[in-house]
Design a protein around this motif. Structure first.
Motif, mmCIF file in Angstrom:
data_model
loop_
_atom_site.group_PDB
_atom_site.id
_atom_site.type_symbol
_atom_site.label_atom_id
_atom_site.label_comp_id
_atom_site.label_asym_id
_atom_site.label_seq_id
_atom_site.Cartn_x
_atom_site.Cartn_y
_atom_site.Cartn_z
ATOM 1 N N ASP A 3 -28.093 -4.337 86.920
ATOM 2 C CA ASP A 3 -27.430 -4.726 85.686
ATOM 3 C C ASP A 3 -28.306 -4.504 84.458
ATOM 4 N N ASP A 4 -29.524 -4.055 84.636
ATOM 5 C CA ASP A 4 -30.447 -3.812 83.529
ATOM 6 C C ASP A 4 -29.951 -2.606 82.730
ATOM 7 N N PRO A 5 -29.573 -2.786 81.461
ATOM 8 C CA PRO A 5 -29.027 -1.666 80.681
ATOM 9 C C PRO A 5 -30.035 -0.542 80.455
ATOM 10 N N LEU A 6 -31.311 -0.867 80.336
ATOM 11 C CA LEU A 6 -32.322 0.172 80.150
ATOM 12 C C LEU A 6 -32.467 1.018 81.418
ATOM 13 N N LEU A 7 -32.436 0.364 82.570
ATOM 14 C CA LEU A 7 -32.498 1.080 83.845
ATOM 15 C C LEU A 7 -31.281 1.996 84.001
ATOM 16 N N ALA A 8 -30.107 1.494 83.665
ATOM 17 C CA ALA A 8 -28.886 2.304 83.758
ATOM 18 C C ALA A 8 -28.966 3.521 82.838
ATOM 19 N N LEU A 9 -29.487 3.328 81.633
ATOM 20 C CA LEU A 9 -29.628 4.440 80.684
ATOM 21 C C LEU A 9 -30.619 5.483 81.196
ATOM 22 N N ALA A 10 -31.729 5.029 81.747
ATOM 23 C CA ALA A 10 -32.734 5.953 82.296
ATOM 24 C C ALA A 10 -32.155 6.737 83.472
ATOM 25 N N ARG A 11 -31.427 6.055 84.330
ATOM 26 C CA ARG A 11 -30.816 6.750 85.477
ATOM 27 C C ARG A 11 -29.836 7.811 85.014
ATOM 28 N N GLN A 12 -29.012 7.504 84.017
ATOM 29 C CA GLN A 12 -28.058 8.490 83.500
ATOM 30 C C GLN A 12 -28.771 9.714 82.936
ATOM 31 N N ALA A 13 -29.883 9.498 82.253
ATOM 32 C CA ALA A 13 -30.632 10.629 81.692
ATOM 33 C C ALA A 13 -31.148 11.535 82.803
ATOM 34 N N TRP A 14 -31.731 10.949 83.834
ATOM 35 C CA TRP A 14 -32.256 11.763 84.940
ATOM 36 C C TRP A 14 -31.139 12.441 85.720
ATOM 37 N N PRO A 25 -28.281 5.688 94.760
ATOM 38 C CA PRO A 25 -27.486 4.843 95.653
ATOM 39 C C PRO A 25 -27.498 3.376 95.217
ATOM 40 N N ALA A 26 -26.316 2.760 95.180
ATOM 41 C CA ALA A 26 -26.188 1.371 94.743
ATOM 42 C C ALA A 26 -26.923 0.403 95.662
ATOM 43 N N LEU A 51 -36.276 5.109 90.468
ATOM 44 C CA LEU A 51 -36.122 4.083 89.433
ATOM 45 C C LEU A 51 -35.517 2.849 90.089
ATOM 46 N N GLY A 52 -36.171 1.726 89.931
ATOM 47 C CA GLY A 52 -35.689 0.517 90.582
ATOM 48 C C GLY A 52 -35.845 0.659 92.083
ATOM 49 N N ASP A 53 -34.790 0.390 92.811
ATOM 50 C CA ASP A 53 -34.845 0.450 94.268
ATOM 51 C C ASP A 53 -34.167 1.693 94.843
ATOM 52 N N ALA A 54 -33.909 2.699 94.011
ATOM 53 C CA ALA A 54 -33.217 3.903 94.468
ATOM 54 C C ALA A 54 -33.886 5.152 93.902
ATOM 55 N N ALA A 55 -33.604 6.289 94.542
ATOM 56 C CA ALA A 55 -34.203 7.550 94.104
ATOM 57 C C ALA A 55 -33.205 8.688 94.242
ATOM 58 N N ILE A 56 -33.444 9.726 93.427
ATOM 59 C CA ILE A 56 -32.719 10.988 93.588
ATOM 60 C C ILE A 56 -33.760 12.070 93.844
ATOM 61 N N VAL A 57 -33.356 13.049 94.654
ATOM 62 C CA VAL A 57 -34.247 14.151 95.018
ATOM 63 C C VAL A 57 -33.457 15.444 94.916
#
Length: 79
Positions: A3-14, A25-26, A51-57
């Motif tokens: 629910d962290d808006p900064l984390l969500a914004l960073a994930r969208q950028a990546w 992954p949620a 980022l957080g508890d999930a990753a993309i590769v």
């Protein structure tokens, strides 16, 4: 943490730089995709963003995606 808006914004950028449709992954874990157009890393390299508890590769070819999915399945769930 999801629910962290900064984390969500960073994930969208990546995700926008991945060059292919994918998601953090949620439930934590790793999403692996083949993307020759990925901007997560130099061409031909593997790009990893956690980022957080999930990753993309991203990997340059589909055959490498399968290999990396198998490797990520045996990695610890915490980074």
């Amino acid at each position: 943490m999801a629910d962290d808006p900064l984390l969500a914004l960073a994930r969208q950028a990546w995700l926008g730089m991945a060059g292919v449709a994918m998601a953090f992954p949620a439930d934590g874990g790793v999403d692996v995709a083949a993307s020759a157009r990925s901007l997560l890393c130099p061409p031909g390299w593997v790009g990893i963003v956690a980022l957080g508890d999930a990753a993309i590769v991203t990997v340059p070819t589909g055959s490498r995606a399968g290999t990396l999915r198998k490797r990520c399945a045996v990695c610890p769930s915490k980074y």
